[in-house]
Design a protein around this motif. Structure first.
Motif, PDB file in Angstrom:
ATOM      1  N   MET A 121       0.774  -1.240   0.000  1.00 20.48           N
ATOM      2  CA  MET A 121       0.000   0.000   0.000  1.00 20.48           C
ATOM      3  C   MET A 121       0.808   1.294   0.000  1.00 20.48           C
ATOM      4  SD  MET A 121      -2.863  -1.234   2.807  1.00 20.48           S
ATOM      5  CE  MET A 121      -4.029   0.097   2.499  1.00 20.48           C
ATOM      6  N   ALA A 122       2.049   1.267   0.421  1.00 23.13           N
ATOM      7  CA  ALA A 122       2.782   2.515   0.665  1.00 23.13           C
ATOM      8  C   ALA A 122       2.979   3.361  -0.582  1.00 23.13           C
ATOM      9  CB  ALA A 122       4.135   2.217   1.302  1.00 23.13           C
ATOM     10  N   HIS A 123       3.103   2.729  -1.749  1.00 29.57           N
ATOM     11  CA  HIS A 123       3.437   3.488  -2.959  1.00 29.57           C
ATOM     12  C   HIS A 123       2.267   3.667  -3.917  1.00 29.57           C
ATOM     13  CE1 HIS A 123       7.534   3.392  -1.604  1.00 29.57           C
ATOM     14  NE2 HIS A 123       7.511   2.078  -1.533  1.00 29.57           N
ATOM     15  N   ARG A 124       1.075   3.381  -3.452  1.00 28.74           N
ATOM     16  CA  ARG A 124      -0.102   3.606  -4.283  1.00 28.74           C
ATOM     17  C   ARG A 124      -0.356   5.103  -4.422  1.00 28.74           C
ATOM     18  NH1 ARG A 124      -3.821  -0.580  -4.997  1.00 28.74           N
ATOM     19  NH2 ARG A 124      -5.433   1.015  -5.167  1.00 28.74           N
ATOM     20  N   ASP A 125      -0.891   5.516  -5.573  1.00 30.22           N
ATOM     21  CA  ASP A 125      -1.170   6.948  -5.762  1.00 30.22           C
ATOM     22  C   ASP A 125      -2.623   7.302  -5.488  1.00 30.22           C
ATOM     23  OD1 ASP A 125      -2.281   5.755  -7.958  1.00 30.22           O
ATOM     24  OD2 ASP A 125      -1.061   6.799  -9.452  1.00 30.22           O
ATOM     25  N   THR A 126      -3.419   6.327  -5.038  1.00 32.16           N
ATOM     26  CA  THR A 126      -4.785   6.592  -4.579  1.00 32.16           C
ATOM     27  C   THR A 126      -4.991   5.847  -3.260  1.00 32.16           C
ATOM     28  OG1 THR A 126      -5.661   4.706  -5.848  1.00 32.16           O
ATOM     29  CG2 THR A 126      -5.745   6.886  -6.898  1.00 32.16           C
ATOM     30  N   SER A 174     -12.403 -10.572  15.320  1.00 29.83           N
ATOM     31  CA  SER A 174     -11.835  -9.232  15.419  1.00 29.83           C
ATOM     32  C   SER A 174     -11.306  -8.798  14.051  1.00 29.83           C
ATOM     33  CB  SER A 174     -10.715  -9.190  16.459  1.00 29.83           C
ATOM     34  OG  SER A 174      -9.713 -10.145  16.155  1.00 29.83           O
ATOM     35  N   ILE A 175     -11.024  -7.514  13.943  1.00 29.50           N
ATOM     36  CA  ILE A 175     -10.529  -6.971  12.671  1.00 29.50           C
ATOM     37  C   ILE A 175      -9.462  -5.917  12.930  1.00 29.50           C
ATOM     38  CG2 ILE A 175     -12.675  -7.384  11.390  1.00 29.50           C
ATOM     39  CD1 ILE A 175     -13.433  -4.470  11.804  1.00 29.50           C
ATOM     40  N   ILE A 176      -8.647  -5.695  11.911  1.00 25.03           N
ATOM     41  CA  ILE A 176      -7.695  -4.584  11.899  1.00 25.03           C
ATOM     42  C   ILE A 176      -7.972  -3.782  10.640  1.00 25.03           C
ATOM     43  CG2 ILE A 176      -5.262  -3.901  11.780  1.00 25.03           C
ATOM     44  CD1 ILE A 176      -4.562  -6.505  13.208  1.00 25.03           C
ATOM     45  N   LEU A 177      -8.153  -2.493  10.789  1.00 21.40           N
ATOM     46  CA  LEU A 177      -8.403  -1.605   9.656  1.00 21.40           C
ATOM     47  C   LEU A 177      -7.064  -1.075   9.153  1.00 21.40           C
ATOM     48  CD1 LEU A 177     -11.243   0.542  11.342  1.00 21.40           C
ATOM     49  CD2 LEU A 177     -11.467  -1.671  10.172  1.00 21.40           C
ATOM     50  N   VAL A 178      -6.918  -0.995   7.843  1.00 19.15           N
ATOM     51  CA  VAL A 178      -5.683  -0.478   7.258  1.00 19.15           C
ATOM     52  C   VAL A 178      -6.014   0.374   6.040  1.00 19.15           C
ATOM     53  CG1 VAL A 178      -3.359  -1.035   6.450  1.00 19.15           C
ATOM     54  CG2 VAL A 178      -4.601  -2.706   7.843  1.00 19.15           C
ATOM     55  N   HIS A 179      -5.468   1.580   5.987  1.00 19.72           N
ATOM     56  CA  HIS A 179      -5.560   2.333   4.736  1.00 19.72           C
ATOM     57  C   HIS A 179      -4.308   3.184   4.566  1.00 19.72           C
ATOM     58  CE1 HIS A 179      -6.923   6.059   6.836  1.00 19.72           C
ATOM     59  NE2 HIS A 179      -6.743   6.683   5.688  1.00 19.72           N
ATOM     60  N   HIS A 195      -9.135  -4.220  16.672  1.00 26.64           N
ATOM     61  CA  HIS A 195      -7.850  -4.174  17.376  1.00 26.64           C
ATOM     62  C   HIS A 195      -7.093  -2.883  17.106  1.00 26.64           C
ATOM     63  CE1 HIS A 195      -7.825  -8.002  19.291  1.00 26.64           C
ATOM     64  NE2 HIS A 195      -7.836  -8.708  18.174  1.00 26.64           N
ATOM     65  N   ASP A 196      -7.148  -2.408  15.871  1.00 26.05           N
ATOM     66  CA  ASP A 196      -6.341  -1.237  15.523  1.00 26.05           C
ATOM     67  C   ASP A 196      -6.771  -0.699  14.170  1.00 26.05           C
ATOM     68  OD1 ASP A 196      -4.378   0.718  15.725  1.00 26.05           O
ATOM     69  OD2 ASP A 196      -2.738  -0.704  16.090  1.00 26.05           O
ATOM     70  N   HIS A 197      -6.346   0.513  13.901  1.00 28.27           N
ATOM     71  CA  HIS A 197      -6.464   1.108  12.571  1.00 28.27           C
ATOM     72  C   HIS A 197      -5.070   1.618  12.213  1.00 28.27           C
ATOM     73  CE1 HIS A 197      -8.605   4.192   9.710  1.00 28.27           C
ATOM     74  NE2 HIS A 197      -7.666   3.489   9.117  1.00 28.27           N
ATOM     75  N   LEU A 198      -4.513   1.074  11.156  1.00 25.67           N
ATOM     76  CA  LEU A 198      -3.183   1.463  10.706  1.00 25.67           C
ATOM     77  C   LEU A 198      -3.295   2.369   9.496  1.00 25.67           C
ATOM     78  CD1 LEU A 198      -1.473  -2.051  10.826  1.00 25.67           C
ATOM     79  CD2 LEU A 198      -1.362  -0.261  12.575  1.00 25.67           C
ATOM     80  N   ILE A 199      -2.574   3.483   9.526  1.00 31.48           N
ATOM     81  CA  ILE A 199      -2.475   4.347   8.353  1.00 31.48           C
ATOM     82  C   ILE A 199      -1.057   4.206   7.815  1.00 31.48           C
ATOM     83  CG2 ILE A 199      -2.637   6.669   7.418  1.00 31.48           C
ATOM     84  CD1 ILE A 199      -4.620   7.382   9.548  1.00 31.48           C
ATOM     85  N   ILE A 200      -0.964   3.835   6.551  1.00 35.34           N
ATOM     86  CA  ILE A 200       0.321   3.560   5.925  1.00 35.34           C
ATOM     87  C   ILE A 200       0.795   4.772   5.136  1.00 35.34           C
ATOM     88  CG2 ILE A 200       1.593   2.011   4.401  1.00 35.34           C
ATOM     89  CD1 ILE A 200       0.402   0.668   6.905  1.00 35.34           C
ATOM     90  N   GLY A 201       1.963   5.300   5.507  1.00 37.23           N
ATOM     91  CA  GLY A 201       2.576   6.392   4.757  1.00 37.23           C
ATOM     92  C   GLY A 201       3.660   5.860   3.837  1.00 37.23           C
ATOM     93  N   LYS A 202       4.431   6.752   3.246  1.00 34.16           N
ATOM     94  CA  LYS A 202       5.471   6.319   2.305  1.00 34.16           C
ATOM     95  C   LYS A 202       6.563   5.496   2.976  1.00 34.16           C
ATOM     96  CE  LYS A 202       4.173   8.240  -1.625  1.00 34.16           C
ATOM     97  NZ  LYS A 202       3.405   7.425  -2.552  1.00 34.16           N
ATOM     98  N   SER A 203       6.963   5.898   4.173  1.00 30.55           N
ATOM     99  CA  SER A 203       8.080   5.211   4.817  1.00 30.55           C
ATOM    100  C   SER A 203       7.804   4.835   6.272  1.00 30.55           C
ATOM    101  CB  SER A 203       9.332   6.095   4.761  1.00 30.55           C
ATOM    102  OG  SER A 203       9.092   7.346   5.386  1.00 30.55           O
ATOM    103  N   CYS A 204       6.588   5.100   6.745  1.00 30.89           N
ATOM    104  CA  CYS A 204       6.244   4.751   8.124  1.00 30.89           C
ATOM    105  C   CYS A 204       4.739   4.572   8.220  1.00 30.89           C
ATOM    106  CB  CYS A 204       6.723   5.826   9.103  1.00 30.89           C
ATOM    107  SG  CYS A 204       5.992   7.457   8.812  1.00 30.89           S
ATOM    108  N   GLU A 205       4.298   4.120   9.371  1.00 29.19           N
ATOM    109  CA  GLU A 205       2.869   3.926   9.575  1.00 29.19           C
ATOM    110  C   GLU A 205       2.459   4.482  10.931  1.00 29.19           C
ATOM    111  OE1 GLU A 205       5.288   1.099  11.306  1.00 29.19           O
ATOM    112  OE2 GLU A 205       4.968   1.147   9.131  1.00 29.19           O
ATOM    113  N   LEU A 206       1.162   4.722  11.105  1.00 25.11           N
ATOM    114  CA  LEU A 206       0.627   5.223  12.366  1.00 25.11           C
ATOM    115  C   LEU A 206      -0.419   4.237  12.868  1.00 25.11           C
ATOM    116  CD1 LEU A 206      -0.285   8.719  13.522  1.00 25.11           C
ATOM    117  CD2 LEU A 206      -2.127   7.019  13.464  1.00 25.11           C
TER     118      LEU A 206
END
Length: 251
Positions: free
Chosen positions: A144-149, A195-200, A232-243
């Protein structure tokens, strides 16, 4: 339909055109053969760390363009997209804008990209999430990190926190992706997930959550709780790190 298939109509009738000295048909200049041999040997001896991005890309392009010097094209692609990963993640349409890129080059790049995704995914599927957390983050970065949308994925876990499914729930634009809490929990019930983990991802590269991200997460959490499903969590994926929402105290 895949991104590659959608762009087939864009392919030119003359693939991978790079100007090189005229040679007898089927012949490769000796200096080029020597260069390719040395590069392959260096890679086999030292692995990926022994070669910079453009040379790793050369190794991929050797198969697509067997009798031409691919170093200029490799450098052009790295200059245009930034690094090896971003070249692989570029769309077929974006790649076709580069002189020298045609059907054969795109196929090779997309095969390598697909292989990377499958390898990363294999390291997390049917594994306990806690014990494979670093592998999970690596997988999310790879995909996901290098997607443009924006893309929104759901990771579904069983009662033992083993990852049983990884599915794309929605695609969006540069800065928005539509997500419907009802569809998220409905799919969790269909899979019998506990359970679920959200990621975008954030194509901007900055994983800082927006107010809309926070509100959407709260709505999904509320809908899930009503059906005894844990978020459990929601992860936001950036170019070189995640939150992580949980790590940031946003849950």
């Amino acid at each position: 339909m895949s991104q590659f298939a959608e762009s087939r109509s864009l392919f030119s009738d003359h693939d991978d055109v790079i100007e090189v000295p005229t040679l007898p048909k089927g012949r490769t200049p000796s200096y080029m053969r020597d260069h390719r041999k040395r590069l392959r040997e260096r890679f086999m001896a030292g692995g990926a760390t022994a070669v910079p991005d453009y040379e790793l890309l050369e190794l991929v392009l050797f198969r697509a363009i067997p009798r031409q010097d691919v170093k200029p094209l490799a450098r052009d692609l790295i200059d245009r997209f930034g690094d090896f990963n971003r070249v692989l993640s570029a769309t077929a349409a974006q790649l076709l804008e580069c002189k020298g890129v045609g059907d054969a080059v795109i196929v090779e790049l997309k095969v390598v990209e697909a292989a990377a995704h499958r390898l990363a995914r294999a390291k997390v599927m049917q594994r306990h999430v806690v014990s494979s957390w670093d592998a999970l983050l690596s997988y999310c970065q790879t995909v996901m990190a290098h997607r443009d949308t924006e893309q929104f994925r759901i990771l579904y876990l069983d009662t033992k926190n083993v990852l049983i499914a990884d599915e794309e729930q929605a695609k969006g634009t540069l800065d928005h992706v539509p997500v419907y809490p009802r569809e998220v929990v409905k799919r969790a019930l269909e899979l019998n997930a506990a359970s679920i983990i959200l990621v975008h991802n954030h194509p901007s590269g900055d994983p800082t959550p927006s107010e809309a991200d926070i509100q959407m997460t709260d709505k999904i959490n509320e809908a899930a709780k009503a059906l005894n499903i844990t978020v459990h969590d929601h992860l936001i994926i950036g170019k070189s790190c995640e939150l992580s929402f949980r790590a940031e105290g946003l849950f």
